[in-house]
Scaffold this active site. Structure first.
Site, PDB file in Angstrom:
ATOM      1  N   CYS A 272      30.250  55.550  50.778  1.00  0.00           N
ATOM      2  CA  CYS A 272      31.292  55.475  49.945  1.00  0.00           C
ATOM      3  C   CYS A 272      32.540  55.968  50.385  1.00  0.00           C
ATOM      4  O   CYS A 272      33.549  55.242  50.605  1.00  0.00           O
ATOM      5  CB  CYS A 272      30.759  56.252  48.677  1.00  0.00           C
ATOM      6  N   ILE A 273      32.537  57.267  50.760  1.00  0.00           N
ATOM      7  CA  ILE A 273      33.883  58.000  51.178  1.00  0.00           C
ATOM      8  C   ILE A 273      34.701  57.334  52.237  1.00  0.00           C
ATOM      9  O   ILE A 273      35.915  57.305  52.118  1.00  0.00           O
ATOM     10  CB  ILE A 273      33.789  59.452  51.333  1.00  0.00           C
TER      11      ILE A 273
END
Length: 435
Positions: A272-273
């Site tokens: 995600c990040i």
């Protein structure tokens, strides 16, 4: 008519649920649907994964074999045969959305999957996309594919976007306790989406559109990326000033309002990040907008591995050793502690950078016994057992992922030199350098 029939089947659990992509998101979701009484068909293109599941075994460490064996007994059917899509009432897509080498969205997994499913769809099904993506994907890419196949979205086919929210290895939260956002292509689609998730997730949060749901997921991850970028920048400043940033963060976190602790590290990992913010950056260009915060945070976070390598070079230099020829043991190669998830792990980037400078690299990770096949990296290595003799045999031990299963006292006692990227060692230590 189609909507009412589908709603009834979803609400009385006679609907058959199809989950496409049996990874860190799709597999726990499959088990949850099975657990509450739905029949589940799990689709994956990887035959080896399907074979493991059929034997009631697992390939994800924090998802136990018992749960899989129980699901199989309850009728969970893993398969590589996408034509089975005609047998299900719901199709939930949990496939990867990486970036390409130009840091642009790569929707090939999603679009190829949808294209492969479309010939097998029938009236009265709901399709939900859970893969993180830019606002507009569901309406601009998925909806036209359904309509081209002859369906009327909102009448005989239903389309929603409901972003995944998994935190592998976090014992405080499980699939059903994490609130779930859901947006529909039409009002009828949203109604069906809420029914799809209502039996398996404790709290389902409706939003007004698929675009709002898509942007919600991006905001969650951009919020983290920007705050991690901030503390990574603060770490560099604090290091130059001779201050321990982890001590400062712990002190600041005692404030009961207005401060949320984020912790620096050797780089960003996970699915995600490091990736999701750039989906918005890419889409924002279409509107003539420049996402300065996102890009600055990305710039800072992506330089962290190089900064750690500089600290390693300085630490070895103090001991009159170059990186070239030094034996370096990397502790922890998963992207976060206490899991076996290797996606976008900064440890692997560190291993690559150090090897390029001539270091002899080894690793130890109780969660990853053999270095796995990865798209961008290849190391023919197995996890080294940590013994006093092993630790003493390395010129430098790099703490990259701070698994709880490591014996930190023993590591400190026997290692010649430790570079700690996670703030595990508090205060000044004889043989520890903070990075």
């Amino acid at each position: 008519m189609h909507k009412d029939t589908l709603l009834k089947k979803l609400n009385d659990k006679t609907a058959v649920i199809g989950i496409v992509g049996l990874g860190y998101v799709g597999l726990p979701l499959s088990l949850r649907y099975s657990e509450v009484g739905y029949r589940v068909v799990g689709f994956d293109i990887d035959q080896s994964k399907v074979d493991i599941l059929k034997q009631g075994q697992t390939y994800i460490e924090h998802i136990g074999s018992e749960g899989i064996a129980r699901a199989i007994k309850n009728g969970f059917e893993p398969t590589t045969d996408l034509s089975r899509a005609r047998d299900v009432d719901a199709l939930i897509l949990c496939v990867p959305t990486p970036l390409n080498k130009y840091r642009e969205p790569d929707l090939s997994f999603v679009l190829n999957t949808v294209d492969a499913l479309v010939p097998h769809l029938r009236a009265g099904q709901v399709m939900s996309l859970e893969s993180t993506t830019y606002p507009g994907t569901t309406e601009e890419e998925l909806r036209p594919r359904l309509e081209k196949a002859g369906f009327t979205v909102g009448e005989d086919a239903f389309l929603v976007f409901s972003p995944e929210r998994e935190d592998p290895g976090n014992a405080k939260f499980s699939t059903h306790t994490i609130p779930k956002v859901c947006g529909g292509s039409t009002r009828a689609c949203l109604e069906v989406g809420l029914a799809l998730y209502g039996q398996v997730i404790n709290t389902v949060v409706p939003v007004s559109s698929t675009q709002a749901a898509e942007l919600t997921k991006l905001l969650e991850n951009i919020h983290r990326a920007v705050n991690i970028g901030l503390v990574n920048e603060m770490k560099i400043i604090a290091d130059r000033m001779g201050i321990d940033i982890h001590e400062v963060i712990r002190a600041a976190a005692t404030k009961p309002f207005g401060f949320v602790p984020y912790y620096p590290g050797p780089g960003l990992g996970g699915h995600c990040i490091p990736i999701d913010p750039f989906y918005l950056t890419w889409k924002a260009r279409e509107y003539g907008l420049h996402t300065r915060f996102i890009e600055l945070a990305g710039e800072i976070n992506s330089t962290m591995p190089e900064w750690v390598v500089e600290k390693i070079a300085d630490a070895l230099n103090e001991r009159e050793k170059p990186i070239r020829g030094s034996k370096i043991l990397v502790l922890g190669i998963a992207y976060k502690k206490n899991v076996d998830d290797m996606r976008e792990s900064p440890s692997v980037e560190l291993m690559t950078l150090l090897q390029a400078k001539g270091a002899e690299i080894a690793y130890s990770d109780p969660h990853v016994p053999t270095f796995p096949k990865m798209r961008r990296y290849a190391f023919d290595l197995k996890s080294v057992e940590l013994t006093p003799e092993t630790l003493a045999g390395y010129d430098l031990v790099l703490l990259a992922t701070d698994h709880d299963r490591f014996d930190y006292d023993a590591i400190e006692r026997h290692a010649k030199l430790i570079v700690d990227t996670r703030g595990r060692y508090l205060g000044a230590r004889r043989n520890v350098v903070k990075a």
